[in-house]
Design an enzyme around this catalytic site. Structure first.
Site, mmCIF file in Angstrom:
data_model
loop_
_atom_site.group_PDB
_atom_site.id
_atom_site.type_symbol
_atom_site.label_atom_id
_atom_site.label_comp_id
_atom_site.label_asym_id
_atom_site.label_seq_id
_atom_site.Cartn_x
_atom_site.Cartn_y
_atom_site.Cartn_z
ATOM 1 N N VAL A 144 1.578 5.364 1.533
ATOM 2 C CA VAL A 144 1.439 4.717 2.792
ATOM 3 C C VAL A 144 0.543 5.256 3.971
ATOM 4 O O VAL A 144 -0.335 4.690 4.386
ATOM 5 C CB VAL A 144 2.897 4.671 3.404
ATOM 6 C CG1 VAL A 144 2.650 3.903 4.702
ATOM 7 C CG2 VAL A 144 3.865 3.988 2.486
ATOM 8 N N CYS A 145 0.689 6.586 3.739
ATOM 9 C CA CYS A 145 -0.521 7.475 4.743
ATOM 10 C C CYS A 145 -1.816 6.874 4.280
ATOM 11 O O CYS A 145 -2.786 6.727 5.251
ATOM 12 C CB CYS A 145 -0.155 8.877 4.505
ATOM 13 S SG CYS A 145 1.572 9.402 5.254
#
Length: 170
Positions: free
Chosen positions: A62-63
């Site tokens: 996600v990052c």
């Protein structure tokens, strides 16, 4: 230092340290570290609006997507500096930026002292990582938008953050 429990990491409650910022607040200064180990402060983006993308670690899915997405959006913004902040070491950030062609935004590290995390209320006490979120500042460093993501494995609201940044460019 203020403590609050309003978020989770992998479904488990975590404690955020520091002073949360709110829309209308004057943004506190902070000192992070650039890839060349020099300090980065708000003054390094003086005169520009700022979209600060906060991630726990660029080495997670996600990052990675958040950092890549905001780098792509940065190219479309006229007077807004996109800044990604994580607690990853500057060396790891450098490898990530090279591998993902990150060049339209700045990626800085809050590993040394957690200045940003404490000043903006994003530091996760149990992990000493940053909670996922977004802060948009105008050119005078007034907070115009803020999101503290409630579950760190979820994405932030890209559309709302980008709308806030674009509204400052009109």
């Amino acid at each position: 230092m203020e403590k609050r429990s309003e978020t989770t990491f992998g479904g488990k409650p975590v404690t955020l340290l520091g002073h949360p910022v709110k829309v209308g607040d004057k943004a506190p200064d902070f000192t992070c570290v650039n890839g060349d180990l020099t300090p980065f402060t708000l003054a390094d983006a003086e005169g520009k609006n700022k979209l600060i993308s906060v991630v726990p670690s660029i080495d997670t899915g996600v990052c990675e997507l958040q950092t890549v997405r905001f780098n792509q959006e940065a190219a479309k913004l006229k007077n807004t500096q996109v800044i990604t902040v994580s607690c990853d070491l500057p060396f790891a950030q450098g490898r990530f930026c090279e591998a993902h062609t990150i060049g339209d935004s700045i990626v800085v590290s809050d590993y040394n002292g957690h200045s940003f995390g404490k000043a903006y209320g994003f530091l996760i006490e149990e992990l000493m990582l940053l909670n996922r979120g977004i802060v948009v500042l105008d050119k005078d460093n007034t907070v115009r938008y803020v999101e503290y993501v409630k579950e760190n494995t979820n994405h932030p609201d890209y559309d709302k953050a980008l709308a806030a940044a674009k509204a400052l460019e009109d």
